[in-house]
Scaffold this motif. Structure first.
Motif, PDB file in Angstrom:
ATOM      1  N   THR A   1     -19.971 -86.732  23.920  1.00 30.07           N
ATOM      2  CA  THR A   1     -21.314 -87.258  23.816  1.00 30.07           C
ATOM      3  C   THR A   1     -21.293 -88.750  23.560  1.00 30.07           C
ATOM      4  OG1 THR A   1     -22.081 -85.084  22.928  1.00 30.07           O
ATOM      5  CG2 THR A   1     -23.774 -86.846  22.722  1.00 30.07           C
ATOM      6  N   GLY A   2     -20.337 -89.289  22.584  1.00 31.81           N
ATOM      7  CA  GLY A   2     -20.265 -90.539  22.145  1.00 31.81           C
ATOM      8  C   GLY A   2     -19.497 -91.342  23.283  1.00 31.81           C
ATOM      9  N   VAL A   3     -18.346 -90.960  23.882  1.00 31.09           N
ATOM     10  CA  VAL A   3     -17.693 -91.402  25.007  1.00 31.09           C
ATOM     11  C   VAL A   3     -18.521 -91.521  26.332  1.00 31.09           C
ATOM     12  CG1 VAL A   3     -15.772 -91.278  26.711  1.00 31.09           C
ATOM     13  CG2 VAL A   3     -15.331 -90.700  24.119  1.00 31.09           C
ATOM     14  N   SER A   4     -19.490 -90.540  26.361  1.00 26.05           N
ATOM     15  CA  SER A   4     -20.264 -90.680  27.440  1.00 26.05           C
ATOM     16  C   SER A   4     -21.188 -91.688  27.642  1.00 26.05           C
ATOM     17  CB  SER A   4     -21.056 -89.472  28.100  1.00 26.05           C
ATOM     18  OG  SER A   4     -20.025 -88.277  28.062  1.00 26.05           O
ATOM     19  N   ALA A   5     -21.799 -91.791  26.326  1.00 23.41           N
ATOM     20  CA  ALA A   5     -22.708 -92.915  26.180  1.00 23.41           C
ATOM     21  C   ALA A   5     -22.249 -94.388  26.320  1.00 23.41           C
ATOM     22  CB  ALA A   5     -23.554 -92.965  24.730  1.00 23.41           C
ATOM     23  N   ALA A   6     -20.805 -94.492  25.812  1.00 27.43           N
ATOM     24  CA  ALA A   6     -20.115 -95.848  25.961  1.00 27.43           C
ATOM     25  C   ALA A   6     -19.917 -96.133  27.331  1.00 27.43           C
ATOM     26  CB  ALA A   6     -18.799 -95.642  25.180  1.00 27.43           C
ATOM     27  N   LEU A   7     -19.500 -95.098  28.222  1.00 24.40           N
ATOM     28  CA  LEU A   7     -19.436 -95.215  29.560  1.00 24.40           C
ATOM     29  C   LEU A   7     -20.355 -95.601  30.392  1.00 24.40           C
ATOM     30  CD1 LEU A   7     -16.574 -92.310  30.458  1.00 24.40           C
ATOM     31  CD2 LEU A   7     -16.351 -94.985  30.728  1.00 24.40           C
ATOM     32  N   ALA A   8     -21.670 -94.829  30.030  1.00 29.24           N
ATOM     33  CA  ALA A   8     -22.841 -95.114  30.734  1.00 29.24           C
ATOM     34  C   ALA A   8     -23.280 -96.551  30.640  1.00 29.24           C
ATOM     35  CB  ALA A   8     -24.063 -94.211  30.293  1.00 29.24           C
ATOM     36  N   THR A   9     -23.234 -97.213  29.256  1.00 24.53           N
ATOM     37  CA  THR A   9     -23.303 -98.705  28.937  1.00 24.53           C
ATOM     38  C   THR A   9     -22.335 -99.399  29.626  1.00 24.53           C
ATOM     39  OG1 THR A   9     -24.200 -97.872  26.744  1.00 24.53           O
ATOM     40  CG2 THR A   9     -23.950-100.038  27.081  1.00 24.53           C
ATOM     41  N   LEU A  10     -21.282 -99.118  29.726  1.00 23.36           N
ATOM     42  CA  LEU A  10     -20.098 -99.881  30.246  1.00 23.36           C
ATOM     43  C   LEU A  10     -20.318-100.087  31.851  1.00 23.36           C
ATOM     44  CD1 LEU A  10     -17.774-101.802  29.979  1.00 23.36           C
ATOM     45  CD2 LEU A  10     -16.172 -99.694  30.027  1.00 23.36           C
ATOM     46  N   CYS A  11     -20.806 -98.717  32.481  1.00 18.69           N
ATOM     47  CA  CYS A  11     -20.982 -99.027  33.912  1.00 18.69           C
ATOM     48  C   CYS A  11     -22.243 -99.927  34.330  1.00 18.69           C
ATOM     49  CB  CYS A  11     -21.354 -97.528  34.485  1.00 18.69           C
ATOM     50  SG  CYS A  11     -19.912 -96.611  34.508  1.00 18.69           S
ATOM     51  N   ALA A  12     -23.243 -99.879  33.569  1.00 22.61           N
ATOM     52  CA  ALA A  12     -24.464-100.724  33.845  1.00 22.61           C
ATOM     53  C   ALA A  12     -24.008-102.139  33.552  1.00 22.61           C
ATOM     54  CB  ALA A  12     -25.523-100.272  32.753  1.00 22.61           C
ATOM     55  N   LEU A  13     -23.310-102.579  32.378  1.00 20.87           N
ATOM     56  CA  LEU A  13     -23.035-103.754  32.260  1.00 20.87           C
ATOM     57  C   LEU A  13     -21.993-104.365  33.189  1.00 20.87           C
ATOM     58  CD1 LEU A  13     -22.301-103.901  28.195  1.00 20.87           C
ATOM     59  CD2 LEU A  13     -24.005-105.181  29.522  1.00 20.87           C
ATOM     60  N   THR A  14     -20.768-103.634  33.652  1.00 22.52           N
ATOM     61  CA  THR A  14     -20.040-104.373  34.677  1.00 22.52           C
ATOM     62  C   THR A  14     -20.692-104.686  35.940  1.00 22.52           C
ATOM     63  OG1 THR A  14     -19.272-102.076  35.016  1.00 22.52           O
ATOM     64  CG2 THR A  14     -18.022-103.239  33.722  1.00 22.52           C
ATOM     65  N   VAL A  15     -21.536-103.752  36.376  1.00 23.08           N
ATOM     66  CA  VAL A  15     -22.402-103.714  37.732  1.00 23.08           C
ATOM     67  C   VAL A  15     -22.982-105.039  37.752  1.00 23.08           C
ATOM     68  CG1 VAL A  15     -23.560-102.648  39.644  1.00 23.08           C
ATOM     69  CG2 VAL A  15     -21.859-101.214  38.431  1.00 23.08           C
ATOM     70  N   LEU A  16     -24.023-105.000  36.568  1.00 25.21           N
ATOM     71  CA  LEU A  16     -24.951-105.959  36.713  1.00 25.21           C
ATOM     72  C   LEU A  16     -24.365-107.345  36.539  1.00 25.21           C
ATOM     73  CD1 LEU A  16     -27.516-104.433  33.961  1.00 25.21           C
ATOM     74  CD2 LEU A  16     -27.745-104.801  36.573  1.00 25.21           C
ATOM     75  N   THR A  17     -23.164-107.639  35.926  1.00 24.18           N
ATOM     76  CA  THR A  17     -22.716-108.908  35.545  1.00 24.18           C
ATOM     77  C   THR A  17     -21.282-109.161  36.845  1.00 24.18           C
ATOM     78  OG1 THR A  17     -20.829-107.866  34.033  1.00 24.18           O
ATOM     79  CG2 THR A  17     -22.952-108.663  33.133  1.00 24.18           C
ATOM     80  N   LEU A  18     -20.764-108.429  37.332  1.00 23.78           N
ATOM     81  CA  LEU A  18     -19.768-108.395  38.232  1.00 23.78           C
ATOM     82  C   LEU A  18     -19.772-108.302  39.607  1.00 23.78           C
ATOM     83  CD1 LEU A  18     -16.610-107.388  35.746  1.00 23.78           C
ATOM     84  CD2 LEU A  18     -17.854-109.648  35.941  1.00 23.78           C
ATOM     85  N   VAL A  19     -20.788-107.174  39.718  1.00 24.77           N
ATOM     86  CA  VAL A  19     -20.943-106.979  41.301  1.00 24.77           C
ATOM     87  C   VAL A  19     -22.313-107.408  41.689  1.00 24.77           C
ATOM     88  CG1 VAL A  19     -21.157-104.894  42.760  1.00 24.77           C
ATOM     89  CG2 VAL A  19     -19.568-104.913  40.673  1.00 24.77           C
ATOM     90  N   LEU A  20     -23.280-107.329  40.990  1.00 24.15           N
ATOM     91  CA  LEU A  20     -24.691-107.612  41.666  1.00 24.15           C
ATOM     92  C   LEU A  20     -24.829-109.034  41.923  1.00 24.15           C
ATOM     93  CD1 LEU A  20     -27.587-106.426  42.105  1.00 24.15           C
ATOM     94  CD2 LEU A  20     -28.106-107.252  39.864  1.00 24.15           C
ATOM     95  N   PRO A  21     -24.291-109.872  41.291  1.00 25.09           N
ATOM     96  CA  PRO A  21     -24.353-111.417  42.033  1.00 25.09           C
ATOM     97  C   PRO A  21     -23.889-111.567  43.431  1.00 25.09           C
ATOM     98  CG  PRO A  21     -23.090-111.326  39.910  1.00 25.09           C
ATOM     99  CD  PRO A  21     -23.334-109.917  40.316  1.00 25.09           C
TER     100      PRO A  21
END
Length: 346
Positions: free
Chosen positions: A115-135
């Protein structure tokens, strides 16, 4: 060791210190940082202990990035992007892979709180895509960059995501990130915690060690850069090496925890470091860019984007069952090897 490291740093201001001496003291400072971080973690308990090390390393790393961005001329626009991407790939593939691999070799199969690891991965996926891919796909500005308003918005969103994760990890759902005490079998888990005085002393020594690690790593940068240039490798390899040196304290602590059958602690360190790297670094460099007018390009190239997406998919599958085997560790290490190879031979 903290005193020896800072004495060497002070001495290097007046005389030239051999590279070998800098490397030896750097390794000693890393080991000392891990020791003091483990003492603090044992005193205040999980997941606060791993959070202290992750945030401390990231804040010092952030200071180094901001300093280099302010002073650099050529390559300053992509410095933050390259550093953050290197840290994410080193953590998610190199660190997580080696932790799973060595843990599986010793314990065959390891378990953790999904549960905790999945929450961390979901947050990490959102952060990496928003900052490194979306631009790469926005239309307001040409190239892999955000407009000023977009950059400010993404910086705020990134910090809010990270702050929310910290609140969940430490307050709302702290039990999701705690290791199973019935699984952990090393004597350190059951040892008496240090006193408050010893814990505060270790905290001061930890900060001293981490600061020394970053400064010594920076001193090693010129000879590393010269070696990379002599080998004919691209300059991006320098960023990977420096990022690996800065992340060394967390890496050593995470591997030791995995060997002791505390994979939950290893994942807390690894994923927490990746989240802190993006959640704190991107808002800070975005603010510096907006206030000082420095250019900043966050979007990754096509090759890096493919490797990032592959890493996120594999990480989600690997850590989606609550159990790990040696095969999953090998898969992450292979992706990490491909990342390193394509960095040197693009």
């Amino acid at each position: 060791m903290p005193a020896a490291a800072w004495i060497l740093i002070a001495a290097s201001l007046g005389v030239k210190i051999p590279v070998a001496a800098v490397a030896v003291i750097l390794i000693g400072a890393v080991l000392a940082a891990v020791h003091h971080a483990e003492l603090i973690a044992h005193r205040i308990g999980e997941p606060f202990g791993t959070l202290v090390l992750a945030v401390a390393v990231t804040v010092i790393e952030l200071g180094l990035i901001v300093t280099l961005m302010s002073a650099a001329e050529e390559g300053a626009a992509t410095l933050a992007r390259d550093t953050v991407f290197a840290a994410v790939m080193i953590i998610l593939n190199g660190l997580v892979g080696i932790c799973i691999f060595v843990g599986a070799l010793r314990h065959r199969e390891q378990v953790f709180q999904q549960t905790g690891v999945s929450a961390a991965l979901a947050t990490l996926c959102a952060l990496t895509v928003l900052t490194l891919v979306l631009p790469n796909f926005t239309l307001s500005e040409p190239g892999p960059v955000y407009s000023a308003s977009q950059l400010g918005f993404v910086a705020v969103v990134s910090f809010l995501l990270y702050a929310t994760f910290i609140a969940v990890q430490t307050v709302a759902h702290r039990d999701y990130f705690l290791p199973d005490k019935h699984v952990a079998g090393d004597h350190e888990v059951h040892a008496a915690p240090p006193t408050n005085r010893a814990a505060w002393l270790s905290f001061g020594c930890l900060l001293a060690c981490l600061g020394a690690v970053v400064i010594l790593a920076k001193k090693l940068a010129p000879p590393i850069e010269a070696g990379v240039e002599a080998a004919g490798a691209p300059q991006a390899a320098v960023g990977v090496i420096i990022a690996a040196l800065v992340l060394m304290p967390e890496s050593v602590a995470a591997v030791r925890a995995s060997v002791a059958n505390r994979l939950q602690t290893s994942l807390n360190l690894g994923l927490g470091s990746a989240l802190a790297t993006i959640g704190l670094t991107i808002p800070a460099v975005a603010g510096l860019s907006l206030l000082a007018g420095l250019p900043i390009a966050l979007g990754l190239d096509t090759k890096s984007t493919v490797l990032l997406v592959l890493t996120l998919i594999v990480s989600t599958l690997t850590l989606g069952t609550g159990r790990t085997t040696v095969l999953q560790g090998v898969v992450h290490l292979v992706i990490f090897a491909v990342y390193l190879f394509t960095t040197v031979v693009p």
